[in-house]
Design a protein around this motif. Structure first.
Motif, PDB file in Angstrom:
ATOM      1  N   VAL A 197     -25.368 -30.469 -28.123  1.00 23.19           N
ATOM      2  CA  VAL A 197     -26.495 -31.384 -28.329  1.00 23.19           C
ATOM      3  C   VAL A 197     -26.024 -32.836 -28.303  1.00 23.19           C
ATOM      4  CG1 VAL A 197     -28.124 -32.205 -30.078  1.00 23.19           C
ATOM      5  CG2 VAL A 197     -27.999 -29.769 -29.547  1.00 23.19           C
ATOM      6  N   GLU A 198     -24.884 -33.094 -28.914  1.00 23.98           N
ATOM      7  CA  GLU A 198     -24.354 -34.461 -28.955  1.00 23.98           C
ATOM      8  C   GLU A 198     -24.085 -34.987 -27.549  1.00 23.98           C
ATOM      9  OE1 GLU A 198     -20.592 -36.979 -30.874  1.00 23.98           O
ATOM     10  OE2 GLU A 198     -20.689 -34.798 -31.069  1.00 23.98           O
ATOM     11  N   ILE A 199     -23.543 -34.140 -26.683  1.00 28.53           N
ATOM     12  CA  ILE A 199     -23.250 -34.556 -25.306  1.00 28.53           C
ATOM     13  C   ILE A 199     -24.533 -34.956 -24.589  1.00 28.53           C
ATOM     14  CG2 ILE A 199     -22.505 -33.713 -23.033  1.00 28.53           C
ATOM     15  CD1 ILE A 199     -20.409 -32.013 -24.546  1.00 28.53           C
ATOM     16  N   ILE A 200     -25.558 -34.122 -24.696  1.00 29.32           N
ATOM     17  CA  ILE A 200     -26.825 -34.390 -24.019  1.00 29.32           C
ATOM     18  C   ILE A 200     -27.537 -35.597 -24.626  1.00 29.32           C
ATOM     19  CG2 ILE A 200     -29.113 -33.419 -23.500  1.00 29.32           C
ATOM     20  CD1 ILE A 200     -27.755 -30.672 -23.347  1.00 29.32           C
ATOM     21  N   ASP A 201     -27.470 -35.724 -25.952  1.00 31.37           N
ATOM     22  CA  ASP A 201     -28.088 -36.873 -26.618  1.00 31.37           C
ATOM     23  C   ASP A 201     -27.412 -38.174 -26.225  1.00 31.37           C
ATOM     24  OD1 ASP A 201     -30.143 -35.650 -27.970  1.00 31.37           O
ATOM     25  OD2 ASP A 201     -29.023 -35.334 -29.824  1.00 31.37           O
ATOM     26  N   ASP A 202     -26.086 -38.166 -26.180  1.00 30.20           N
ATOM     27  CA  ASP A 202     -25.340 -39.392 -25.850  1.00 30.20           C
ATOM     28  C   ASP A 202     -25.666 -39.884 -24.446  1.00 30.20           C
ATOM     29  OD1 ASP A 202     -24.168 -39.428 -28.316  1.00 30.20           O
ATOM     30  OD2 ASP A 202     -22.223 -38.645 -27.665  1.00 30.20           O
ATOM     31  N   LEU A 203     -26.029 -38.968 -23.553  1.00 32.07           N
ATOM     32  CA  LEU A 203     -26.362 -39.345 -22.185  1.00 32.07           C
ATOM     33  C   LEU A 203     -27.849 -39.661 -22.020  1.00 32.07           C
ATOM     34  CD1 LEU A 203     -24.209 -36.675 -20.289  1.00 32.07           C
ATOM     35  CD2 LEU A 203     -23.740 -39.123 -20.503  1.00 32.07           C
ATOM     36  N   ASN A 204     -28.619 -39.499 -23.108  1.00 33.19           N
ATOM     37  CA  ASN A 204     -30.063 -39.789 -23.094  1.00 33.19           C
ATOM     38  C   ASN A 204     -30.789 -39.020 -21.991  1.00 33.19           C
ATOM     39  OD1 ASN A 204     -29.988 -41.758 -25.239  1.00 33.19           O
ATOM     40  ND2 ASN A 204     -29.082 -43.190 -23.779  1.00 33.19           N
ATOM     41  N   LEU A 205     -30.451 -37.746 -21.854  1.00 32.54           N
ATOM     42  CA  LEU A 205     -31.045 -36.941 -20.786  1.00 32.54           C
ATOM     43  C   LEU A 205     -32.433 -36.418 -21.132  1.00 32.54           C
ATOM     44  CD1 LEU A 205     -27.990 -34.791 -19.609  1.00 32.54           C
ATOM     45  CD2 LEU A 205     -28.838 -36.950 -18.675  1.00 32.54           C
ATOM     46  N   MET A 232      -9.980 -38.864 -14.257  1.00 32.94           N
ATOM     47  CA  MET A 232      -9.438 -37.827 -15.130  1.00 32.94           C
ATOM     48  C   MET A 232      -9.252 -38.279 -16.583  1.00 32.94           C
ATOM     49  SD  MET A 232      -9.461 -35.342 -13.166  1.00 32.94           S
ATOM     50  CE  MET A 232      -8.709 -34.147 -14.272  1.00 32.94           C
ATOM     51  N   THR A 233      -9.727 -39.460 -16.930  1.00 32.19           N
ATOM     52  CA  THR A 233      -9.603 -39.916 -18.310  1.00 32.19           C
ATOM     53  C   THR A 233     -10.357 -39.004 -19.273  1.00 32.19           C
ATOM     54  OG1 THR A 233     -10.093 -41.719 -19.843  1.00 32.19           O
ATOM     55  CG2 THR A 233     -11.572 -41.471 -17.972  1.00 32.19           C
ATOM     56  N   LYS A 234      -9.810 -38.824 -20.469  1.00 28.41           N
ATOM     57  CA  LYS A 234     -10.447 -37.977 -21.472  1.00 28.41           C
ATOM     58  C   LYS A 234     -11.399 -38.762 -22.372  1.00 28.41           C
ATOM     59  CE  LYS A 234      -6.822 -34.453 -21.687  1.00 28.41           C
ATOM     60  NZ  LYS A 234      -5.866 -33.729 -22.571  1.00 28.41           N
ATOM     61  N   ASP A 235     -11.340 -40.079 -22.279  1.00 23.18           N
ATOM     62  CA  ASP A 235     -12.256 -40.914 -23.052  1.00 23.18           C
ATOM     63  C   ASP A 235     -13.634 -40.849 -22.413  1.00 23.18           C
ATOM     64  OD1 ASP A 235     -13.676 -43.708 -23.446  1.00 23.18           O
ATOM     65  OD2 ASP A 235     -12.250 -43.487 -25.106  1.00 23.18           O
ATOM     66  N   ARG A 236     -14.626 -40.360 -23.136  1.00 17.42           N
ATOM     67  CA  ARG A 236     -15.949 -40.107 -22.553  1.00 17.42           C
ATOM     68  C   ARG A 236     -16.647 -41.376 -22.090  1.00 17.42           C
ATOM     69  NH1 ARG A 236     -18.590 -35.231 -26.287  1.00 17.42           N
ATOM     70  NH2 ARG A 236     -16.978 -33.664 -25.779  1.00 17.42           N
ATOM     71  N   GLN A 237     -16.555 -42.432 -22.866  1.00 16.89           N
ATOM     72  CA  GLN A 237     -17.211 -43.669 -22.464  1.00 16.89           C
ATOM     73  C   GLN A 237     -16.541 -44.263 -21.243  1.00 16.89           C
ATOM     74  OE1 GLN A 237     -20.152 -44.943 -23.805  1.00 16.89           O
ATOM     75  NE2 GLN A 237     -19.959 -46.055 -21.873  1.00 16.89           N
ATOM     76  N   GLU A 238     -15.231 -44.211 -21.226  1.00 17.42           N
ATOM     77  CA  GLU A 238     -14.494 -44.714 -20.067  1.00 17.42           C
ATOM     78  C   GLU A 238     -14.829 -43.902 -18.821  1.00 17.42           C
ATOM     79  OE1 GLU A 238      -9.865 -45.558 -18.609  1.00 17.42           O
ATOM     80  OE2 GLU A 238     -10.283 -44.577 -20.531  1.00 17.42           O
ATOM     81  N   TYR A 239     -14.919 -42.599 -18.998  1.00 21.50           N
ATOM     82  CA  TYR A 239     -15.265 -41.726 -17.871  1.00 21.50           C
ATOM     83  C   TYR A 239     -16.661 -42.064 -17.344  1.00 21.50           C
ATOM     84  CZ  TYR A 239     -16.580 -37.501 -15.307  1.00 21.50           C
ATOM     85  OH  TYR A 239     -17.030 -36.633 -14.339  1.00 21.50           O
ATOM     86  N   SER A 240     -17.625 -42.221 -18.236  1.00 18.26           N
ATOM     87  CA  SER A 240     -18.995 -42.551 -17.833  1.00 18.26           C
ATOM     88  C   SER A 240     -19.037 -43.872 -17.078  1.00 18.26           C
ATOM     89  CB  SER A 240     -19.909 -42.627 -19.064  1.00 18.26           C
ATOM     90  OG  SER A 240     -20.070 -41.351 -19.658  1.00 18.26           O
ATOM     91  N   ASN A 241     -18.292 -44.844 -17.572  1.00 20.91           N
ATOM     92  CA  ASN A 241     -18.252 -46.144 -16.903  1.00 20.91           C
ATOM     93  C   ASN A 241     -17.657 -46.035 -15.502  1.00 20.91           C
ATOM     94  OD1 ASN A 241     -19.322 -47.357 -19.191  1.00 20.91           O
ATOM     95  ND2 ASN A 241     -17.335 -48.003 -19.991  1.00 20.91           N
ATOM     96  N   LYS A 242     -16.616 -45.231 -15.381  1.00 16.83           N
ATOM     97  CA  LYS A 242     -15.948 -45.096 -14.084  1.00 16.83           C
ATOM     98  C   LYS A 242     -16.823 -44.384 -13.062  1.00 16.83           C
ATOM     99  CE  LYS A 242     -11.091 -45.421 -15.389  1.00 16.83           C
ATOM    100  NZ  LYS A 242      -9.752 -44.781 -15.319  1.00 16.83           N
ATOM    101  N   ARG A 300     -18.296 -33.916 -18.419  1.00 15.76           N
ATOM    102  CA  ARG A 300     -17.858 -34.487 -17.148  1.00 15.76           C
ATOM    103  C   ARG A 300     -18.885 -34.251 -16.049  1.00 15.76           C
ATOM    104  NH1 ARG A 300     -12.649 -35.986 -16.805  1.00 15.76           N
ATOM    105  NH2 ARG A 300     -12.324 -35.333 -14.656  1.00 15.76           N
ATOM    106  N   THR A 301     -19.463 -33.053 -16.029  1.00 12.18           N
ATOM    107  CA  THR A 301     -20.466 -32.737 -15.010  1.00 12.18           C
ATOM    108  C   THR A 301     -21.742 -33.537 -15.234  1.00 12.18           C
ATOM    109  OG1 THR A 301     -19.618 -30.494 -14.679  1.00 12.18           O
ATOM    110  CG2 THR A 301     -21.890 -30.915 -14.012  1.00 12.18           C
ATOM    111  N   LEU A 302     -22.248 -33.524 -16.462  1.00 19.52           N
ATOM    112  CA  LEU A 302     -23.522 -34.192 -16.746  1.00 19.52           C
ATOM    113  C   LEU A 302     -23.411 -35.711 -16.671  1.00 19.52           C
ATOM    114  CD1 LEU A 302     -24.960 -32.025 -19.682  1.00 19.52           C
ATOM    115  CD2 LEU A 302     -25.379 -31.820 -17.217  1.00 19.52           C
ATOM    116  N   ALA A 303     -22.282 -36.260 -17.102  1.00 20.82           N
ATOM    117  CA  ALA A 303     -22.119 -37.721 -17.061  1.00 20.82           C
ATOM    118  C   ALA A 303     -22.127 -38.223 -15.622  1.00 20.82           C
ATOM    119  CB  ALA A 303     -20.827 -38.126 -17.756  1.00 20.82           C
ATOM    120  N   PHE A 304     -21.521 -37.464 -14.714  1.00 19.92           N
ATOM    121  CA  PHE A 304     -21.554 -37.854 -13.303  1.00 19.92           C
ATOM    122  C   PHE A 304     -22.968 -37.717 -12.740  1.00 19.92           C
ATOM    123  CE2 PHE A 304     -21.481 -35.908  -8.974  1.00 19.92           C
ATOM    124  CZ  PHE A 304     -21.374 -37.103  -8.269  1.00 19.92           C
TER     125      PHE A 304
END
Length: 267
Positions: free
Chosen positions: A113-121, A240-250, A148-152
């Motif tokens: 739930v946290e993953i989906i909420d953080d992405l405001n899906l 391949m960064t493990k930092d979620r915010q950094e990954y989303s930005n990239k 990783r899949t949903l953020a992309f």
């Protein structure tokens, strides 16, 4: 008849209904929050599912975690609301994905739930509907892979037939295409979808093209879009960064760049 008697003795020995005080107390506590037949249905689940590695106490503890999570999600909802997670919904979910009880259910559910909420899906009601209708893929896929899949895909939009406004691709996958597609390699989807974005110079992809990325093998994709698996791997590199915010930005930067001038970059 003899075989049936053995089976019944095995069931009674396993669940000790009426003899295990903690089991009875657990069922009673759960029944206070849901309809009275919830206890009977739980007993049936414990008998019929392959939960041999779980004792009665652990079963009750795991179910209680699921109930606690769902009660929290139901705050402010009426039982008649489509988004309300009922006792029947919980039983159905456990029947579809009994392995949920063999893990740490509360932690697992909250992570997804946290993953989906953080992405405001989705809003809370949409997410409740997804939670209770899940066939288990949402819970079985690793949290990092899910993110990783949903953020992309959160940076991609899908143009649906007869719809003027495109739909967020991550939301489309979960609600329409089917959560089983979460099992497809993140790298493969990233490479295929990004190639289409590059060629089309837009992050808005027609439904038929987006769906094709999930359903077809490498040769079929190459025949249709002119890129082999090897070429895609060399051209489109998933961060391949493990930092979620950094990954989303990239991935956001990559999608925007490819949609703007991807073909220029490839020459």
């Amino acid at each position: 008849m003899f075989q049936k008697d053995i089976s019944m003795r095995k069931i009674k020995k396993k669940i000790n209904i009426g003899e295990n005080e903690q089991y009875d107390k657990g069922i009673e506590a759960l029944s206070k929050s849901y309809f009275s037949n919830f206890a009977k249905k739980l007993g049936e689940v414990f008998q019929n599912k392959n939960l041999d590695s779980m004792n009665v106490d652990t079963f009750i503890e795991s179910v209680t975690q699921v109930v606690t999570f769902c009660k929290k999600r139901n705050a402010g909802l009426l039982r008649k609301d489509e988004a309300y997670i009922s006792d029947n919904n919980i039983i159905d979910l456990i029947n579809r994905y009994p392995r949920l009880l063999l893990q740490n259910p509360l932690q697992l559910l909250e992570e997804k739930v946290e993953i989906i909420d953080d992405l405001n899906l989705m809003d809370n009601k949409e997410l409740n509907i997804l939670i209770k209708s899940s066939k288990g893929y949402l819970y079985s896929v690793g949290s990092e892979k899910l993110n990783r899949t949903l953020a992309f895909l959160n940076e991609i939009k899908v143009l649906l037939p007869k719809e003027l406004k495109p739909k967020n691709a991550a939301k489309y996958l979960l609600q329409d295409l089917g959560e089983s597609n979460l099992q497809v390699s993140t790298e493969k989807i990233f490479q295929r979808v990004l190639h289409i974005v590059t060629v089309a110079n837009t992050n808005i992809i027609p439904k038929k093209d987006f769906d094709f990325c999930f359903k077809r093998n490498d040769k079929e994709y190459q025949d249709r879009y002119g890129k082999s698996k090897e070429q895609l791997s060399e051209t489109y590199i998933l961060p391949m960064t493990k930092d979620r915010q950094e990954y989303s930005n990239k991935v956001k930067y990559i999608v925007e760049r490819q949609a703007r001038d991807g073909l220029k970059l490839s020459h």
